[in-house]
Design a protein around this motif. Structure first.
Motif, PDB file in Angstrom:
ATOM      1  N   LEU B  19       0.776  -1.192  -0.093  1.00 27.00           N
ATOM      2  CA  LEU B  19       0.027  -0.118  -0.010  1.00 27.00           C
ATOM      3  C   LEU B  19       0.735   1.131  -0.123  1.00 27.00           C
ATOM      4  N   ILE B  20       2.046   1.253   0.875  1.00 29.00           N
ATOM      5  CA  ILE B  20       2.779   2.365   0.845  1.00 29.00           C
ATOM      6  C   ILE B  20       3.510   2.538  -0.454  1.00 29.00           C
ATOM      7  N   LEU B  21       3.820   1.485  -0.975  1.00 26.82           N
ATOM      8  CA  LEU B  21       4.490   1.582  -2.331  1.00 26.82           C
ATOM      9  C   LEU B  21       3.623   2.016  -3.270  1.00 26.82           C
ATOM     10  N   ALA B  22       2.482   1.951  -3.170  1.00 25.12           N
ATOM     11  CA  ALA B  22       1.443   2.292  -4.066  1.00 25.12           C
ATOM     12  C   ALA B  22       1.283   3.769  -4.103  1.00 25.12           C
ATOM     13  N   LEU B  23       0.970   4.350  -2.890  1.00 19.39           N
ATOM     14  CA  LEU B  23       0.911   5.521  -2.368  1.00 19.39           C
ATOM     15  C   LEU B  23       2.244   6.647  -2.790  1.00 19.39           C
ATOM     16  N   VAL B  24       3.396   6.152  -2.389  1.00 15.48           N
ATOM     17  CA  VAL B  24       4.613   6.858  -2.485  1.00 15.48           C
ATOM     18  C   VAL B  24       4.634   7.765  -3.994  1.00 15.48           C
ATOM     19  N   PRO B  25       4.181   7.288  -5.001  1.00 12.51           N
ATOM     20  CA  PRO B  25       4.453   7.964  -6.152  1.00 12.51           C
ATOM     21  C   PRO B  25       3.638   9.407  -6.304  1.00 12.51           C
ATOM     22  N   TRP B  26       2.668   9.437  -5.333  1.00  9.05           N
ATOM     23  CA  TRP B  26       1.821  10.644  -5.032  1.00  9.05           C
ATOM     24  C   TRP B  26       2.889  12.076  -4.759  1.00  9.05           C
ATOM     25  N   MET B  27       3.622  11.537  -3.939  1.00  9.47           N
ATOM     26  CA  MET B  27       4.604  12.478  -3.325  1.00  9.47           C
ATOM     27  C   MET B  27       5.845  12.587  -4.029  1.00  9.47           C
ATOM     28  N   LEU B  28       6.136  11.813  -5.278  1.00  8.13           N
ATOM     29  CA  LEU B  28       7.156  12.163  -6.197  1.00  8.13           C
ATOM     30  C   LEU B  28       7.075  13.141  -7.120  1.00  8.13           C
ATOM     31  N   SER B  29       7.224  14.376  -6.972  1.00 14.86           N
ATOM     32  CA  SER B  29       7.053  15.362  -7.932  1.00 14.86           C
ATOM     33  C   SER B  29       7.964  15.644  -8.946  1.00 14.86           C
ATOM     34  N   ASN B  30       9.008  15.021  -8.993  1.00 15.64           N
ATOM     35  CA  ASN B  30      10.154  15.141 -10.044  1.00 15.64           C
ATOM     36  C   ASN B  30      10.929  14.013 -10.109  1.00 15.64           C
ATOM     37  N   ASP B  31      11.681  14.107 -11.175  1.00 13.48           N
ATOM     38  CA  ASP B  31      12.438  12.670 -11.366  1.00 13.48           C
ATOM     39  C   ASP B  31      13.763  12.527 -10.349  1.00 13.48           C
ATOM     40  N   PHE B  32      13.809  13.543  -9.856  1.00 12.78           N
ATOM     41  CA  PHE B  32      15.168  13.437  -8.749  1.00 12.78           C
ATOM     42  C   PHE B  32      14.609  12.733  -7.394  1.00 12.78           C
ATOM     43  N   TYR B  33      13.241  13.130  -7.130  1.00  8.05           N
ATOM     44  CA  TYR B  33      12.617  11.896  -5.827  1.00  8.05           C
ATOM     45  C   TYR B  33      12.516  10.751  -6.308  1.00  8.05           C
ATOM     46  N   TYR B  34      12.168  10.720  -7.520  1.00  5.06           N
ATOM     47  CA  TYR B  34      11.951   9.239  -8.143  1.00  5.06           C
ATOM     48  C   TYR B  34      13.198   8.616  -8.046  1.00  5.06           C
TER      49      TYR B  34
END
Lengths: 251, 314
Positions: B19-34
């Motif tokens: 669940l956490i892994l599915a939600l995290v992308p919403w917080m990743l606003s740019n490629d660096f965070y990714y």
């Protein structure tokens, strides 16, 4: 059943086990006694493959098993306990007993990783058996406690239960009641009687004279690595050499 | 089933992680965070594998950074120089690493404690030297670029694709590791931690299972190392250096030895921490060290033990 022929183990200049021979009959309790430093534990370690022997041989039902590693001896029906506990402290009592059932359980990588039905089924069956064994010896209540938190007496019993779980025909007990109080000693003695009634042969290394005299069918006495005497408890009790070795008689 | 379920049931934890892994992308606003998130996931994979060896079976390794890096190099060289498909080159790399680990395991795992640490340290340094000096193959200290990763004709270019790939790998690994721990095989591994004589006395071939867990942990490290090399498109000897190996060990210890999700937590925190501390500039390393020391003093059983306290209260 077990025959030891001229077994010898040296540590440098010290011959800890010196040309020891005796036979253990099936279904007997055969005790090995002797003063501290007589070489009893070294004898067990040499028989059970912890040490490599320097001479002589060990025979099981006519097969040479000299220097067979400890883990392989289990598959030939020989299991041992330790004078100084070898219990996995970070595991629960139940898990320690389950470890004893190891030879009956599948350890294949794929069934394990994919959690095969048979594996789970076996695990449940043997968990029941483990609980049953713990019940027999009266430590079932501690089954889910971490072993490192438990008293010495409980762990001593646990080690015997774990050894029994391997389904041995011959059990080597290295001082099973050392450090136990009289009540616990009586309980362990009772357990050993039950084990032998189940047709397991026992080699008993022990200091507690009363227990040895009560339980044993035959006794071998060691002194400075050598065999001093062998016989029934009655014979050993009246042997002048044994009395001298133990009590330091007149010369 | 109580014998298998240890301390707490791990199954819900896998769902929560997913669940956490599915939600995290919403917080990743740019490629660096990714990029940081993906690095954290690969680190978590290596830490989970290393935890099987260290936390459960009680055998330390100061060479897992080297194994991860070497796995990455082999995959990169096979694609770059020999034109193998990435998937195939990773498979070959894992095979080579498994054989290497198996060959090393017998002589090395006879040692215990500090001696084992020294021996693995030596292995790590040898790998490092080879990677630095074999310039023909590895590009030496400058490192080498890695071909892009493609799977069945599809080339991975988007960050979210990598994130998905890494997250799936971690989840599958966690599931397999959990099955391993909660099995007779896992029980053997845990017994090795406390006493080698105990399992030997009930018929366990100790050397065999030590080798097995060593091979498993090395293969997991090499898999994460290979994927990471493809993801970053570049690999250098630093990836396989001593510091990297230490960092991985710290992840396991900081998160919680012998706790499956401890390794994940340790890896995530140790990957994020340097990023969070960049604003402290000169004092970054100092604060980083102080936090690690603080955690070890106040949570000697690792950060995951926080959850135990919280659970006991609840």
């Amino acid at each position: 059943m077990l025959e030891i022929r001229n077994l010898t183990k040296r540590f440098g200049g010290l011959t800890a086990v010196d040309d020891i021979s005796f036979r253990v009959a099936k279904g007997h309790i055969h005790a090995v006694i002797g003063p501290n430093g007589a070489g009893k534990t070294t004898l067990v370690n040499t028989i059970s493959g912890v040490y490599r022997s320097d001479g002589g041989s060990v025979w099981l039902d006519g097969a040479d098993i000299t220097d067979t590693p400890t883990d392989q001896l289990v598959y030939r029906g020989i299991c041992r306990t330790f004078q100084n506990l070898e219990i996995c402290g970070g595991m629960t009592v139940l898990e320690n007993v389950m470890l004893g059932f190891d030879r009956y359980l599948s350890k294949g990588l794929w069934p394990t990783l994919l959690r095969s039905r048979r594996l789970l089924e076996d695990e449940r069956r043997y968990t029941e058996r483990a609980m049953h064994l713990l019940g027999l010896i009266g430590i079932r209540d501690y089954a889910h406690q971490e072993a490192r938190n438990l008293s010495y007496g409980i762990l001593k019993k646990l080690e015997i239960v774990r050894a029994l779980a391997t389904g041995p025909e011959l059990l080597l007990l290295d001082e099973p009641v050392a450090g136990l109080n009289p009540r616990e000693t009586a309980e362990v003695a009772e357990l050993i009687r039950t084990i032998v009634a189940d047709e397991v042969t026992v080699i008993l290394i022990e200091h507690d004279m009363r227990m040895v005299m009560d339980l044993s069918d035959r006794i071998t006495v060691m002194h400075f690595g050598k065999k001093l005497a062998e016989g029934t408890p009655e014979e050993i009790r009246n042997d002048p050499e044994v009395i001298e070795a133990y009590l330091g008689g007149r010369r | 089933m109580r014998a298998l379920a240890r301390r707490w049931n791990l199954r819900p934890a896998l769902g929560v992680t997913a669940l956490i892994l599915a939600l995290v992308p919403w917080m990743l606003s740019n490629d660096f965070y990714y990029e940081i998130a993906i690095l954290a996931l690969f680190n978590a994979m290596i830490a989970v594998g290393l935890n099987l060896l260290m936390g459960y079976a009680g055998q330390i390794s100061l060479a897992h950074g080297a194994f991860a890096g070497l796995g990455g190099y082999i995959a990169a060289i096979l694609t770059g120089r020999y034109g193998l498909a990435p998937l195939f080159s990773i498979a070959v790399s894992l095979g080579i690493m498994a054989l290497l680990a198996y060959g090393l395991a017998r002589p090395i795992l006879r040692l215990r404690g500090h001696y084992l640490a020294m021996a693995t340290l030596g292995v790590g340094i040898i790998v490092s030297i080879i990677l630095n000096n074999e310039e023909e193959l590895t590009g030496g200290t400058d490192g080498m670029s890695v071909e892009s990763f493609s799977l069945f004709g599809h080339t991975f270019t988007e960050s979210w694709e990598w994130y998905l790939l890494a997250a799936l790998h971690l989840l599958v690994l966690l599931w397999l590791a959990q099955n391993l721990i909660e099995s007779p095989l896992g029980r053997i591994l845990r017994s090795l931690h406390d006493s080698e004589r105990a399992p030997a006395s009930v018929g366990v071939n100790v050397a065999r299972y030590k080798s097995l867990v060593f091979v498993i942990s090395v293969v997991v490290a090499a898999l994460a190392g290979s994927l990471y090399a493809f993801f970053s498109g570049f690999i250098s000897p630093q990836e396989a250096g001593f510091n990297r190996s230490i960092e991985l060990v710290v992840m396991v210890v900081l998160g919680g030895m012998g706790r499956l999700y401890g390794a994940v937590i340790g890896a995530v925190i140790l990957t994020l921490l340097p990023q969070l501390l960049t604003s402290f500039e000169d004092y970054q390393t100092l604060i980083y060290g102080a936090i690690i020391i603080g955690v070890m003093i106040f949570m000697p059983k690792g950060i995951v033990s926080l959850f135990d306290r919280w659970r006991r209260r609840g």
